[in-house]
Enzyme design. Sequence first.
Site, PDB file in Angstrom:
ATOM      1  N   GLU A   1     -14.813   1.651 -41.198  1.00 58.17           N
ATOM      2  CA  GLU A   1     -15.263   0.893 -42.490  1.00 58.17           C
ATOM      3  C   GLU A   1     -15.103  -0.693 -42.280  1.00 58.17           C
ATOM      4  O   GLU A   1     -15.523  -1.298 -43.245  1.00 58.17           O
ATOM      5  CB  GLU A   1     -14.358   1.357 -43.726  1.00 58.17           C
ATOM      6  CG  GLU A   1     -14.739   2.930 -43.856  1.00 58.17           C
ATOM      7  CD  GLU A   1     -13.739   3.442 -45.108  1.00 58.17           C
ATOM      8  OE1 GLU A   1     -13.842   4.402 -45.497  1.00 58.17           O
ATOM      9  OE2 GLU A   1     -12.446   2.930 -45.077  1.00 58.17           O
TER      10      GLU A   1
ATOM     11  N   TRP B   1     -13.421  13.550 -47.519  1.00 58.08           N
ATOM     12  CA  TRP B   1     -13.920  14.057 -46.309  1.00 58.08           C
ATOM     13  C   TRP B   1     -12.830  14.469 -45.636  1.00 58.08           C
ATOM     14  O   TRP B   1     -12.828  15.290 -44.646  1.00 58.08           O
ATOM     15  CB  TRP B   1     -14.712  13.644 -45.576  1.00 58.08           C
ATOM     16  CG  TRP B   1     -14.593  12.117 -44.685  1.00 58.08           C
ATOM     17  CD1 TRP B   1     -14.046  11.114 -45.669  1.00 58.08           C
ATOM     18  CD2 TRP B   1     -14.418  11.947 -43.210  1.00 58.08           C
ATOM     19  NE1 TRP B   1     -13.871  10.171 -44.317  1.00 58.08           N
ATOM     20  CE2 TRP B   1     -14.020  10.584 -43.129  1.00 58.08           C
ATOM     21  CE3 TRP B   1     -14.850  12.769 -42.310  1.00 58.08           C
ATOM     22  CZ2 TRP B   1     -13.946   9.995 -41.924  1.00 58.08           C
ATOM     23  CZ3 TRP B   1     -14.656  12.239 -41.088  1.00 58.08           C
ATOM     24  CH2 TRP B   1     -14.256  10.906 -40.923  1.00 58.08           C
ATOM     25  N   ASP B   2     -11.628  14.107 -45.581  1.00 56.37           N
ATOM     26  CA  ASP B   2     -10.396  14.148 -44.832  1.00 56.37           C
ATOM     27  C   ASP B   2     -10.247  15.585 -44.733  1.00 56.37           C
ATOM     28  O   ASP B   2      -9.726  16.207 -43.787  1.00 56.37           O
ATOM     29  CB  ASP B   2      -9.153  13.697 -45.498  1.00 56.37           C
ATOM     30  CG  ASP B   2      -9.573  11.942 -45.856  1.00 56.37           C
ATOM     31  OD1 ASP B   2     -10.574  11.476 -45.862  1.00 56.37           O
ATOM     32  OD2 ASP B   2      -8.599  11.220 -46.130  1.00 56.37           O
TER      33      ASP B   2
ATOM     34  N   LYS C   1     -11.817   0.328 -37.219  1.00 50.39           N
ATOM     35  CA  LYS C   1     -10.747   0.716 -38.170  1.00 50.39           C
ATOM     36  C   LYS C   1     -10.044   1.886 -37.690  1.00 50.39           C
ATOM     37  O   LYS C   1      -8.995   2.228 -37.586  1.00 50.39           O
ATOM     38  CB  LYS C   1     -10.867   0.746 -39.474  1.00 50.39           C
ATOM     39  CG  LYS C   1     -10.093   1.201 -40.341  1.00 50.39           C
ATOM     40  CD  LYS C   1     -10.592   1.228 -41.733  1.00 50.39           C
ATOM     41  CE  LYS C   1      -9.629   1.598 -42.833  1.00 50.39           C
ATOM     42  NZ  LYS C   1     -10.036   1.986 -44.098  1.00 50.39           N
ATOM     43  N   GLN C   2     -11.022   2.769 -37.257  1.00 50.74           N
ATOM     44  CA  GLN C   2     -10.587   4.362 -36.773  1.00 50.74           C
ATOM     45  C   GLN C   2     -11.661   4.784 -35.872  1.00 50.74           C
ATOM     46  O   GLN C   2     -12.952   4.340 -35.727  1.00 50.74           O
ATOM     47  CB  GLN C   2     -10.373   5.281 -38.085  1.00 50.74           C
ATOM     48  CG  GLN C   2     -11.921   5.605 -38.974  1.00 50.74           C
ATOM     49  CD  GLN C   2     -11.584   5.889 -40.090  1.00 50.74           C
ATOM     50  OE1 GLN C   2     -11.248   5.466 -41.345  1.00 50.74           O
ATOM     51  NE2 GLN C   2     -11.877   7.429 -40.073  1.00 50.74           N
TER      52      GLN C   2
END
Length: 768
Positions: free
Chosen positions: A487, A357-358, A599-600
């Site tokens: 994640e 999906w990046d 994480k992000q």
Amino acid sequence: MKKYFELDPWNIIQDKLDSEDNRIAESIFSIGNGYMGQRANFEEDYSGETLQGSYMAGIYYPDKTRVGWWKNGYPEYFAKVLNSTNWIGIGVKIDGEALDIAKCKVKDFKRVLNMKHGYLYRTFTADIESGKKVKVEAKRFVSIVNKEIGAVKYSVTPLNFSGTIEFSPFLDGDIKNTDSNYDEKFWSEVSKKAENGRAMLTVKTKKLDFYLCSLMKYDILKQGKEYEYKAKTLEREKFVGNIAQVSAGENEEVAIIKYVSNVTSRDFKPEELAEAGEKILQKAYAKGYDELLSEQAKAWEEKWKESDIIIEGDVSAQQAIRFNIFQLNQTYTGEDDRLNIGPKGFTGEKYGGSTYWDTEAYCVPFYLATADKKIARNLLIYRYKQLEKAKENARKLGFKKGALYPMVTMNGEECHNEWEITFEEIHRNGAIAYAIYNYVNYTGDKAYLGEYGLDVLVEISRFWAERVNYSEQKHKYVILGVTGPNEYENNVSNNWYTNRIAAWTLEYTIEALGYVKDNEASRYDEIIKKLNLEETEMVKWKDIIENMYYPVNEELKIFLQQDGYMDKEQILVKDLDPKELPINQHWSWDRILRSCFIKQADVLQGLYFLQHLYDKDTIRRNFEFYEPRTVHESSLSPCIHSILAAKLNKEDKAYELYLRTARLDLDNYNNDTEDGCHITSMAGTWMSVVEGFGGLKVKNDMLTLEPFIPGKWDSFSFKVMFRDTLIKVSVSKDTIKINNESEKDIKVLVRNTPYVINALKSIIIYTE
């Protein structure tokens, strides 16, 4: 933080050989052209730590899934981008003694990646065991003009003796992937041939029958003049080469120029490969090394005219942004709509090199603004062509309708096998829908909706409608058992971002259907009939939109990442022992999952996508809560935070996070560059400058800018293509200059003031 490379605005420079960090350097100095790529392995023998990597775009292998506990719905395979024939190799012997720089004393080592002209240069002197000293220079490139061609010029100069220099140029198909699940070699030999001065090797994959034919031809020069030689031939399984010897006096340079063509069955029939490769090779050989290199330089200069970002006053930032843009342009050109952008590009094998999906979330904006719109359009069409596979993926998981695009894919079929990703990270569907919106909003190409977009949007919406369930307790629709972008949380309920992007997708699909109905009535009727779309479905979608559940904290006035997030012990990253970072390399998975650490960007990812729907105060409250809890251990994290920090006038934080994303690989922030560079996050670095510091967005069909300049910079500039108009934006401490480099006028909104910039004219706005 360790300094790996010298600072330079146009070059990446390594000034000493460090065997411990060699794999990091191999990643950083990788070269590619969208068709093939090559890690910065040495041409000569090297017995030190190395990750050999030669890659051909679109060639992959369905490696059998390896898991400890099989679950229904798992894909049978994990797709691997293949380590392919090693075409750069040139064995070197000095009076019969092999040159291996892991075993000799190396001085004056220097490696340079010239980003302006697109080549890799290396030089060193070596004292071999016998006491003989040689100087070596090597320069290689893969052509962006002739995509199948790679060339190497490798020279050896005896410094304290006269003797025999032996070159052994070869093609080696007997290689393997380091990430092979069962240590299997994926290639079989088809044919080979070696003659004086040339060789050919054809191999094919053991599954799927991809064929790769590599052909080499070479010249030997002595003191710059062509040298006549008679070579011995080398042949063994999946390996061909030559052995050629040259007598050289002290300080006499001898060089080999090796030309290679690589052709695959993706472009030619297997039986046509040798002939096609030979024609391509001969054409390149006729041009000669110098002309090929000159063509390379000119072609790269043209690329930089369109996509360069210039930063004055901060060499570290300048080098970093050019490195990111350089790698993006090496990885994907948009010429082949069968291809997509793997997270490691041509720099390593990790993640399988497949489509994530990046692409939609991070790469589409870069290509929208730096290339013809057909490039970004091709990225969307890639997903359209895989729609039937996405529907199959949904059926495999038990859904009656809709499409679930894969988390990882090469051909549209899911090939990822971690349950918390494969089954639960369904927010990827929303990123694909958002990319359609982003493309149409930026380009104004609303015809795309009727041509391709609606098919994808409707099937994604059908998936969301079936994936939600109605909670009688909450009297709301909920989404259970998911993993959001963060994640470090698995199997959660009501991840705010997932719920929000699902409802937004339904909203946009209804809006898009309405547009096509009002403007292309006959096409609308065709789509409704083809998709068998019923009014009751849209009624259900509207009900979900109006009654979706979103977890919030009323006291803090923030969106909760998911149900129960505030039950976690709330600790800030600044209070962690730095020795425990990154936590994914020091903590157990159980400890990570129970922590509050992120994480992000997760909630903030949604606010980035949908920032046009939220006021600054809402974004600020969520940013100030979540960013201090984010460890940024995903390469995709710092850029989103940098853009939002810039929007909130948090200039120091925006700059700090920009440097982190821009120099992520160059400075090995997450201690993982040895596996390859983070190509898709590099597009996020571009976004950090253009959307963050430049404040670029599209509002009401108009390009808008709200630029500011980081305190450490004297000025910066960037170019963007918007609806067939190319503009250059230059920002200094007290001015904003916009050059219209196209032959039509453009209206731009700068800090809420509209300006018309006439064709081939410029304006200057004074800010102080």
